[in-house]
Design a protein around this motif. Structure first.
Motif, short mmCIF file in Angstrom:
data_model
loop_
_atom_site.label_atom_id
_atom_site.label_comp_id
_atom_site.label_asym_id
_atom_site.label_seq_id
_atom_site.Cartn_x
_atom_site.Cartn_y
_atom_site.Cartn_z
N THR A 58 0.80 -1.23 0.00
CA THR A 58 0.00 0.00 0.00
C THR A 58 0.83 1.27 0.00
OG1 THR A 58 -0.13 -0.04 2.43
CG2 THR A 58 -1.91 -1.13 1.21
N ARG A 59 2.09 1.17 0.41
CA ARG A 59 2.95 2.34 0.48
C ARG A 59 4.28 2.07 -0.22
NH1 ARG A 59 1.33 5.91 4.63
NH2 ARG A 59 2.87 7.29 3.72
N ALA A 60 4.90 3.15 -0.69
CA ALA A 60 6.24 3.05 -1.27
C ALA A 60 7.16 3.98 -0.50
CB ALA A 60 6.22 3.45 -2.75
N VAL A 61 8.46 3.70 -0.53
CA VAL A 61 9.45 4.54 0.14
C VAL A 61 10.50 4.96 -0.88
CG1 VAL A 61 11.22 4.66 1.94
CG2 VAL A 61 9.09 3.41 2.37
N LEU A 62 10.75 6.25 -0.97
CA LEU A 62 11.77 6.78 -1.88
C LEU A 62 12.87 7.44 -1.06
CD1 LEU A 62 12.86 7.55 -4.68
CD2 LEU A 62 11.42 9.61 -4.58
N LEU A 63 14.08 6.91 -1.16
CA LEU A 63 15.24 7.46 -0.47
C LEU A 63 16.08 8.26 -1.47
CD1 LEU A 63 16.38 4.28 1.52
CD2 LEU A 63 14.65 5.97 2.17
N ILE A 64 16.33 9.52 -1.17
CA ILE A 64 17.11 10.38 -2.06
C ILE A 64 18.43 10.74 -1.40
CG2 ILE A 64 17.19 12.66 -3.18
CD1 ILE A 64 14.18 12.50 -3.53
N PHE A 65 19.53 10.50 -2.11
CA PHE A 65 20.86 10.82 -1.59
C PHE A 65 21.50 11.88 -2.48
CE2 PHE A 65 20.00 6.71 0.20
CZ PHE A 65 20.66 6.70 1.42
N GLN A 66 21.89 12.98 -1.87
CA GLN A 66 22.59 14.05 -2.57
C GLN A 66 23.86 14.41 -1.79
OE1 GLN A 66 20.17 14.64 -5.93
NE2 GLN A 66 22.08 15.68 -5.43
N ALA A 67 24.91 14.74 -2.52
CA ALA A 67 26.16 15.13 -1.87
C ALA A 67 27.18 15.50 -2.93
CB ALA A 67 26.71 14.00 -1.01
N LEU A 68 28.26 16.12 -2.49
CA LEU A 68 29.39 16.35 -3.38
C LEU A 68 30.18 15.06 -3.54
CD1 LEU A 68 30.59 19.86 -2.12
CD2 LEU A 68 29.24 19.33 -4.14
#
Length: 289
Positions: A58-68
């Motif tokens: 019923t749910r989704a999880v989106l992990l976003i990684f940003q960095a230099l």
């Protein structure tokens, strides 16, 4: 040491000054062995949570990684997600847009890679590149074939921030939990890691002269990150600023935040209805014959 994930979250409506955020904090582990034990414990808990996420559907999880560069995105992803069932997880890395991608709106290529309900999706870099590297290097924006009237430098970034916030609200309304990480690395630690990539043969493949050239834009990148993090932190999708000078510590912080985020969804294993139980019993009788 107790860790409070909220202490690393940016506050909606407030400006972000990265100079005021630590790139290193007191370790959550006492030794390398203690680190491995803590990470293993987190991996087992995450595996259990993913099982429920997948089963509920019923749910989704989106992990976003940003960095230099050299901040440890790849390592954090590979270590923290190493115990997750690959069937319910996908990782996508976004680099220079292809000709086809550049011909669409800036959210198009990442939208095509969003996780389905029941899955964990991981973006190693994301649509945020369009308000980071594109902002630092204006020539990239000029190559995106936008109409001239849309290239106003005073309004285009605010417009993109609004598009991102609206997009993440849309995801939230449709069952996707967005969890965002900025791995906050010091310039000196980046220098040390670049030197290690040169000195250690097995890390040579990671090193590029372009990475060093980008260090000239350090100040511009810090400003771009500050503006992006401040403009796109919301109650349902805040930015987590992770002190990244200690890779092991950063991984433990990321794992705890991911666990807390999935726990917060309050998911349960699907209940078996009376009709389904009768069906299973009938199948059982058939198999026993």
């Amino acid at each position: 040491m107790k860790f409070k994930p909220d202490s690393l979250s940016a506050t909606p409506g407030r400006k972000v000054r990265l100079s005021q955020w630590a790139t290193r904090m007191k370790p959550l582990y006492k030794s390398e062995r203690d680190y491995k034990e803590k990470l293993l414990s987190d991996l087992l808990e995450l595996e259990s949570l993913q099982r429920v996420l997948y089963a509920s559907g019923t749910r989704a999880v989106l992990l976003i990684f940003q960095a230099l560069d050299a901040a440890g995105k790849d390592g954090a992803i590979s270590h923290v997600m190493s115990g997750v069932n690959p069937e319910g997880c996908s990782v996508h890395s976004f680099k220079t847009p292809s000709t086809e991608e550049a011909a669409h709106d800036f959210l198009w290529r990442t939208t095509c890679r969003l996780p389905r309900r029941g899955e964990i999706g991981i973006f190693n870099r994301s649509y945020y590149e369009e308000v980071l590297i594109v902002k630092v290097h204006s020539e990239v924006l000029e190559s995106e074939t936008l109409p001239a009237e849309l290239l106003d430098k005073e309004s285009i970034w605010e417009g993109r921030y609004r598009s991102i916030v609206d997009f993440e609200r849309h995801l939230h309304r449709n069952g996707t939990k967005v969890v965002k990480f900025y791995l906050h690395l010091s310039k000196e630690e980046q220098r040390r890691r670049f030197l290690a990539r040169i000195d250690e043969p097995k890390k040579n493949w990671k090193f590029s002269l372009a990475d060093v050239k980008e260090r000239k834009y350090w100040g511009a990148y810090m400003k771009a990150y500050e503006e992006a993090l401040g403009a796109t932190t919301t109650k349902h999708a805040p930015w987590h600023v992770i002190p990244a000078d200690d890779k092991l510590n950063a991984r433990l912080m990321v794992s705890r935040i991911v666990i807390d985020a999935i726990k917060g969804l309050d998911l349960k294993m699907p209940k078996v209805t009376a009709a389904r139980r009768r069906e299973l019993q009938a199948i059982r009788r058939t198999l026993k014959k």
